[in-house]
Design a protein around this motif. Structure first.
Motif, PDB file in Angstrom:
ATOM      1  N   LEU A 127     -15.620 -48.216   0.978  1.00  0.00           N
ATOM      2  CA  LEU A 127     -16.146 -47.748  -0.314  1.00  0.00           C
ATOM      3  C   LEU A 127     -15.721 -46.306  -0.597  1.00  0.00           C
ATOM      4  O   LEU A 127     -15.353 -45.565   0.330  1.00  0.00           O
ATOM      5  CB  LEU A 127     -17.680 -47.810  -0.294  1.00  0.00           C
ATOM      6  CG  LEU A 127     -18.296 -49.160   0.070  1.00  0.00           C
ATOM      7  CD1 LEU A 127     -19.822 -49.039   0.144  1.00  0.00           C
ATOM      8  CD2 LEU A 127     -17.891 -50.234  -0.934  1.00  0.00           C
ATOM      9  N   ASP A 128     -15.844 -45.891  -1.870  1.00  0.00           N
ATOM     10  CA  ASP A 128     -15.576 -44.476  -2.172  1.00  0.00           C
ATOM     11  C   ASP A 128     -16.846 -43.636  -2.043  1.00  0.00           C
ATOM     12  O   ASP A 128     -16.838 -42.445  -2.347  1.00  0.00           O
ATOM     13  CB  ASP A 128     -14.895 -44.285  -3.538  1.00  0.00           C
ATOM     14  CG  ASP A 128     -15.726 -44.742  -4.714  1.00  0.00           C
ATOM     15  OD1 ASP A 128     -16.872 -45.194  -4.506  1.00  0.00           O
ATOM     16  OD2 ASP A 128     -15.228 -44.656  -5.863  1.00  0.00           O
ATOM     17  N   ALA A 129     -17.936 -44.243  -1.575  1.00  0.00           N
ATOM     18  CA  ALA A 129     -19.139 -43.483  -1.201  1.00  0.00           C
ATOM     19  C   ALA A 129     -19.283 -43.571   0.309  1.00  0.00           C
ATOM     20  O   ALA A 129     -18.796 -44.510   0.933  1.00  0.00           O
ATOM     21  CB  ALA A 129     -20.371 -44.059  -1.879  1.00  0.00           C
ATOM     22  N   SER A 130     -19.958 -42.581   0.880  1.00  0.00           N
ATOM     23  CA  SER A 130     -20.082 -42.504   2.335  1.00  0.00           C
ATOM     24  C   SER A 130     -21.531 -42.231   2.721  1.00  0.00           C
ATOM     25  O   SER A 130     -22.214 -41.432   2.063  1.00  0.00           O
ATOM     26  CB  SER A 130     -19.183 -41.351   2.818  1.00  0.00           C
ATOM     27  OG  SER A 130     -19.726 -40.731   3.961  1.00  0.00           O
ATOM     28  N   ALA A 131     -21.981 -42.890   3.787  1.00  0.00           N
ATOM     29  CA  ALA A 131     -23.326 -42.587   4.289  1.00  0.00           C
ATOM     30  C   ALA A 131     -23.358 -41.139   4.776  1.00  0.00           C
ATOM     31  O   ALA A 131     -24.262 -40.370   4.433  1.00  0.00           O
ATOM     32  CB  ALA A 131     -23.702 -43.550   5.407  1.00  0.00           C
ATOM     33  N   ALA A 132     -22.356 -40.770   5.568  1.00  0.00           N
ATOM     34  CA  ALA A 132     -22.342 -39.424   6.171  1.00  0.00           C
ATOM     35  C   ALA A 132     -22.326 -38.328   5.108  1.00  0.00           C
ATOM     36  O   ALA A 132     -22.978 -37.295   5.264  1.00  0.00           O
ATOM     37  CB  ALA A 132     -21.131 -39.285   7.085  1.00  0.00           C
ATOM     38  N   CYS A 133     -21.590 -38.538   4.021  1.00  0.00           N
ATOM     39  CA  CYS A 133     -21.443 -37.479   3.013  1.00  0.00           C
ATOM     40  C   CYS A 133     -22.460 -37.577   1.874  1.00  0.00           C
ATOM     41  O   CYS A 133     -22.920 -36.556   1.376  1.00  0.00           O
ATOM     42  CB  CYS A 133     -20.050 -37.532   2.383  1.00  0.00           C
ATOM     43  SG  CYS A 133     -18.725 -37.269   3.541  1.00  0.00           S
ATOM     44  N   HIS A 134     -22.770 -38.784   1.443  1.00  0.00           N
ATOM     45  CA  HIS A 134     -23.494 -38.913   0.174  1.00  0.00           C
ATOM     46  C   HIS A 134     -24.901 -39.454   0.297  1.00  0.00           C
ATOM     47  O   HIS A 134     -25.671 -39.404  -0.662  1.00  0.00           O
ATOM     48  CB  HIS A 134     -22.684 -39.803  -0.787  1.00  0.00           C
ATOM     49  CG  HIS A 134     -21.276 -39.333  -0.949  1.00  0.00           C
ATOM     50  ND1 HIS A 134     -20.204 -40.188  -1.088  1.00  0.00           N
ATOM     51  CD2 HIS A 134     -20.763 -38.075  -0.959  1.00  0.00           C
ATOM     52  CE1 HIS A 134     -19.091 -39.483  -1.189  1.00  0.00           C
ATOM     53  NE2 HIS A 134     -19.400 -38.207  -1.111  1.00  0.00           N
ATOM     54  N   MET A 135     -25.221 -40.054   1.440  1.00  0.00           N
ATOM     55  CA  MET A 135     -26.596 -40.522   1.675  1.00  0.00           C
ATOM     56  C   MET A 135     -26.910 -40.315   3.157  1.00  0.00           C
ATOM     57  O   MET A 135     -27.166 -41.271   3.889  1.00  0.00           O
ATOM     58  CB  MET A 135     -26.785 -41.976   1.228  1.00  0.00           C
ATOM     59  CG  MET A 135     -25.604 -42.894   1.473  1.00  0.00           C
ATOM     60  SD  MET A 135     -25.888 -44.558   0.782  1.00  0.00           S
ATOM     61  CE  MET A 135     -24.200 -45.005   0.387  1.00  0.00           C
ATOM     62  N   PRO A 136     -26.888 -39.044   3.605  1.00  0.00           N
ATOM     63  CA  PRO A 136     -27.006 -38.758   5.040  1.00  0.00           C
ATOM     64  C   PRO A 136     -28.277 -39.301   5.687  1.00  0.00           C
ATOM     65  O   PRO A 136     -28.280 -39.566   6.888  1.00  0.00           O
ATOM     66  CB  PRO A 136     -26.944 -37.227   5.126  1.00  0.00           C
ATOM     67  CG  PRO A 136     -26.949 -36.722   3.744  1.00  0.00           C
ATOM     68  CD  PRO A 136     -26.655 -37.828   2.815  1.00  0.00           C
TER      69      PRO A 136
END
Ligand code: PLP
Length: 410
Positions: A300-309
């Motif tokens: 995906l272009d969203a990331s757990a680490a960056c956008h939903m830590p």
């Protein structure tokens, strides 16, 4: 602009849901007489502060920067708590904060006099508080439990007694007590905690100098099954039992009379973060690629680490629109991102239809602890921020680019 036209990744703030939450909170304020503050650590989308300020008493901050933000963008009651304050910041804090809450008697003794004299020039005479630790755990996660053994957050009864004895003059500045012990909890844990507070600190609550009690955050007040009637009854009970006293005459024990001739209960504050923007935001992402390794993996272009830590830190599984648990629906995928972190995995989800590159997915409940915590690890861009109005129209509030990544590095 409609939902499908926005670019990804992006957070969307749902203003209808936000207003609905605020209406529930405003109802609690009206019926109980308490004052509710936005805990900005959870949600600092200041473009929504005018809306939030229409319903709530103000905001609370974890430090100078959040305090400045609410001072500039909301302009209502401004509170602050930090485990320790910097000498270089305390005067500015006292100039813009109505309540300054200290975490220890040593911090109170160091800064109490400065804060008091600055606040008095602003006409504030009850602006200094102490955070207490009722040592009453109501949850199993030590990382979210300020009452866990060895906690630095709040003053235990033993230390409180010692502080009152060691710093009698500084204690004279104190007008309120604060506790924060809950995390995503219902009313019963609050009742239990309050009973522990009263049991341990009741003699201090009864002192004529005490004008307010702040019961912190962690209350999931806007959740459908929250016992709001129980909360309202508890606040009324507190206000009925602990009364404000004259501070200007110095006549200890004399009840304060308002214009109607009735004695006032002490002010009761709540400072939830999550409850204000619960379910009031989304993170929209696009499927960039699909790779196979035992399971089909969506990149995906969203990331757990960056956008939903919090997905990795809590950890938890974020709700995803139109999806099921792994194996529940026909097509199961592992959702991951473009970062190098092997563990940057959001979870395994299933869908009725096969997912293709270019499809969009919508993570729910992404307003809280998301925008305030995101980062540009791997040089991944920050999601744009949109607001969705009551009719479902989206407007771009802010977008970020390379300069925002570079600005924080040297
Ligand atoms: C002192 C204090 N107040 C309020 C809050 C807000 O809590 P929540 O967002 O869980 O309601 C927190 C969260 O950590 C906190 O530490």
């Amino acid at each position: 602009m409609v939902f499908s036209d926005i670019h990804t990744p992006s957070y969307i703030i749902d203003e209808k849901k936000l207003r609905e939450n605020l209406e529930l909170l405003s109802d609690v304020q009206e019926k109980s007489g308490c004052r509710i503050l936005l805990a900005q650590k959870a949600f600092s989308a200041f473009s929504e502060y005018p809306l939030i300020g229409r319903y709530l008493a103000g905001a609370t901050a974890s430090g100078l920067y959040e305090a400045k933000l609410s001072s500039e963008e909301m302009g209502k009651e401004n509170h602050i708590f930090s485990p320790a304050y910097r000498e270089s910041e305390i005067e500015e804090i006292a100039k813009i904060c109505d309540h300054v809450i200290f975490n220890s008697f040593s911090q109170l003794a160091k800064y109490g006099g400065t804060v008091k004299s600055i606040q008095e020039k602003r006409g504030i005479t009850d602006g200094i508080g102490l955070r207490i630790n009722p040592e009453c755990s109501t949850q199993d996660e030590p990382i979210y439990d300020p009452c866990a053994p060895g906690s630095r957050l709040g003053i235990t009864l033993e230390n409180f007694k010692r502080g009152v004895a060691d710093y009698p003059d500084a204690f004279g500045y104190v007008s309120g007590l604060h506790f924060h012990t809950l995390c995503e909890q219902g009313f019963e844990p609050l009742r239990k905690t309050y009973d522990a507070v009263e049991d341990k600190f009741g003699e201090y609550l009864n002192l004529p100098q005490i004008k307010w009690l702040n019961m912190g955050g962690g209350h999931h007040i806007t959740k459908a099954d929250y016992d709001r009637d129980g909360l309202i009854a508890l606040i009324q009970e507190i206000k009925g039992k602990y009364r404000k006293h004259h501070s200007d005459t110095g006549s200890a024990g004399m009840a304060y009379q308002n214009t109607a001739g009735e004695a006032d209960g002490i002010d009761v504050y709540l400072e939830p973060g999550e409850a204000i923007a619960l379910n009031a935001g989304y993170l929209v992402t696009e499927v960039m690629d699909i790779v196979e390794n035992d399971i089909s993996i969506l990149v995906l272009d969203a990331s757990a680490a960056c956008h939903m830590p919090d997905v990795l830190e809590m950890p938890y599984r974020p709700p995803l629109r139109d999806s099921g648990l792994a194996g529940e629906k026909k097509y199961t995928y592992r959702l991951s991102s473009c970062t190098c972190l092997a563990g940057d995995i959001i979870g395994d989800y299933s869908f009725d239809n096969e997912i293709k590159v270019g499809d969009r997915l919508v993570f729910e409940d992404m307003a809280i602890y998301s925008m305030v915590k995101n980062n540009t690890f791997n040089g991944i861009g920050l999601p744009s921020i949109y607001a969705m109005d009551e009719d479902g129209n989206c407007r771009l509030v802010k977008e970020f680019g390379y300069e925002d990544f570079k600005m924080r590095l040297s």
